[in-house]
Design a protein around this motif. Structure first.
Motif, short mmCIF file in Angstrom:
data_model
loop_
_atom_site.label_atom_id
_atom_site.label_comp_id
_atom_site.label_asym_id
_atom_site.label_seq_id
_atom_site.Cartn_x
_atom_site.Cartn_y
_atom_site.Cartn_z
N TRP A 37 -0.57 5.72 -5.83
CA TRP A 37 -1.94 6.25 -5.94
C TRP A 37 -2.78 5.99 -4.70
CZ3 TRP A 37 -1.79 9.68 -9.42
CH2 TRP A 37 -0.99 9.52 -10.54
N HIS A 38 -2.17 5.41 -3.65
CA HIS A 38 -2.91 5.11 -2.43
C HIS A 38 -2.12 5.57 -1.21
CE1 HIS A 38 -4.88 2.25 -5.18
NE2 HIS A 38 -5.94 2.51 -4.43
N ILE A 66 -8.04 3.08 3.58
CA ILE A 66 -7.18 3.21 2.42
C ILE A 66 -7.84 4.23 1.52
CG2 ILE A 66 -6.24 2.07 0.36
CD1 ILE A 66 -6.35 -0.56 1.98
N CYS A 67 -7.07 5.21 1.07
CA CYS A 67 -7.60 6.24 0.17
C CYS A 67 -6.80 6.26 -1.13
CB CYS A 67 -7.49 7.63 0.79
SG CYS A 67 -8.71 7.97 2.04
N THR A 68 -7.51 6.51 -2.21
CA THR A 68 -6.83 6.85 -3.45
C THR A 68 -6.62 8.35 -3.39
OG1 THR A 68 -8.90 7.22 -4.64
CG2 THR A 68 -7.92 5.02 -4.79
N TYR A 69 -5.63 8.82 -4.10
CA TYR A 69 -5.47 10.26 -4.19
C TYR A 69 -4.77 10.63 -5.48
CZ TYR A 69 -0.51 10.18 -2.84
OH TYR A 69 0.85 9.97 -2.79
N LEU A 94 0.83 -1.20 0.00
CA LEU A 94 0.00 0.00 0.00
C LEU A 94 0.87 1.26 0.00
CD1 LEU A 94 -2.71 1.55 0.40
CD2 LEU A 94 -2.40 1.16 2.85
N TYR A 135 -9.23 12.99 -2.63
CA TYR A 135 -9.05 11.79 -1.82
C TYR A 135 -10.36 11.03 -1.77
CZ TYR A 135 -4.98 14.40 -0.35
OH TYR A 135 -3.81 15.12 -0.33
N ASP A 177 2.57 1.89 -3.38
CA ASP A 177 1.65 2.28 -4.45
C ASP A 177 1.53 3.81 -4.49
OD1 ASP A 177 -0.59 2.93 -6.03
OD2 ASP A 177 -1.69 1.16 -5.40
N ASP A 219 2.61 7.44 4.23
CA ASP A 219 2.95 7.22 2.83
C ASP A 219 4.43 6.87 2.75
OD1 ASP A 219 2.69 7.12 0.04
OD2 ASP A 219 2.66 9.28 -0.22
N VAL A 251 -11.33 4.01 -0.23
CA VAL A 251 -11.48 2.75 -0.94
C VAL A 251 -12.02 1.66 -0.01
CG1 VAL A 251 -10.25 0.91 -2.17
CG2 VAL A 251 -9.62 3.30 -2.54
N GLU A 252 -11.44 1.63 1.22
CA GLU A 252 -11.77 0.54 2.13
C GLU A 252 -11.41 0.92 3.56
OE1 GLU A 252 -10.56 -4.19 2.62
OE2 GLU A 252 -9.41 -2.94 1.26
#
Length: 111
Positions: free
Chosen positions: A19-20, A33-36, A14, A41, A17, A87, A44-45
Motif C-alpha cells: 500500500w506504499h 512516501i506515498c500511500t496508493y 516500505l 496517491y 508494503d 516499488d 504520508v511523509e
C-alpha cells in the motif's frame, strides 16, 4: 522541518508494503512516501536516504530487482512535479521479472 532518514531495512519494508511506494522528484531528488490504491496517491511523509542507498536503489532498478516508473497523477504532480516511484517488482502489475532478478530479490529479502 527535519526529514527522517530511512535505513536500508526501512526502505525494504516500505517496498514490500503493498500500500506504499517511494516517490522521488527527479528534478530535486526529494523523496516522499506515498500511500496508493484505486489510483489515488497521498503523501504520508517526506524522507531522505543517504547517497549509498540512493545509488543502490538505482542499481537494483537497472537490474530489474525492483520496479521504477513515472507517475502521471495530476494531484500528486502539484507537490512532486516530476514524480517517479520505486516499488517491489509485482508481476501482476508490472509484468514478468527476469529470473536472475527474481533470485537477487529473494536473496535481498525483496520478494
Amino acid at each position: 522541518m527535519s526529514q527522517r532518514q530511512l535505513s536500508l531495512e526501512e526502505i525494504k519494508e516500505l517496498l514490500i508494503d503493498p500500500w506504499h511506494i517511494l516517490v522521488v522528484d527527479t528534478l530535486s531528488n526529494e523523496m516522499v512516501i506515498c500511500t496508493y490504491g484505486k489510483g489515488i496517491y497521498d503523501i504520508v511523509e517526506e524522507i531522505r536516504v543517504d547517497h549509498e542507498i540512493a545509488g543502490l536503489l538505482v542499481k537494483l532498478e537497472e537490474e530489474s530487482v525492483i520496479f521504477y516508473d513515472s507517475l502521471d497523477d495530476e494531484a500528486l504532480k502539484q507537490k512532486v512535479p516530476t514524480a517517479h516511484f520505486f516499488d517491489l517488482w509485482r508481476e501482476s502489475a508490472y509484468g514478468p521479472q527476469p529470473n536472475e532478478a527474481k533470485l537477487k530479490a529473494v536473496e535481498l529479502g525483496l520478494a
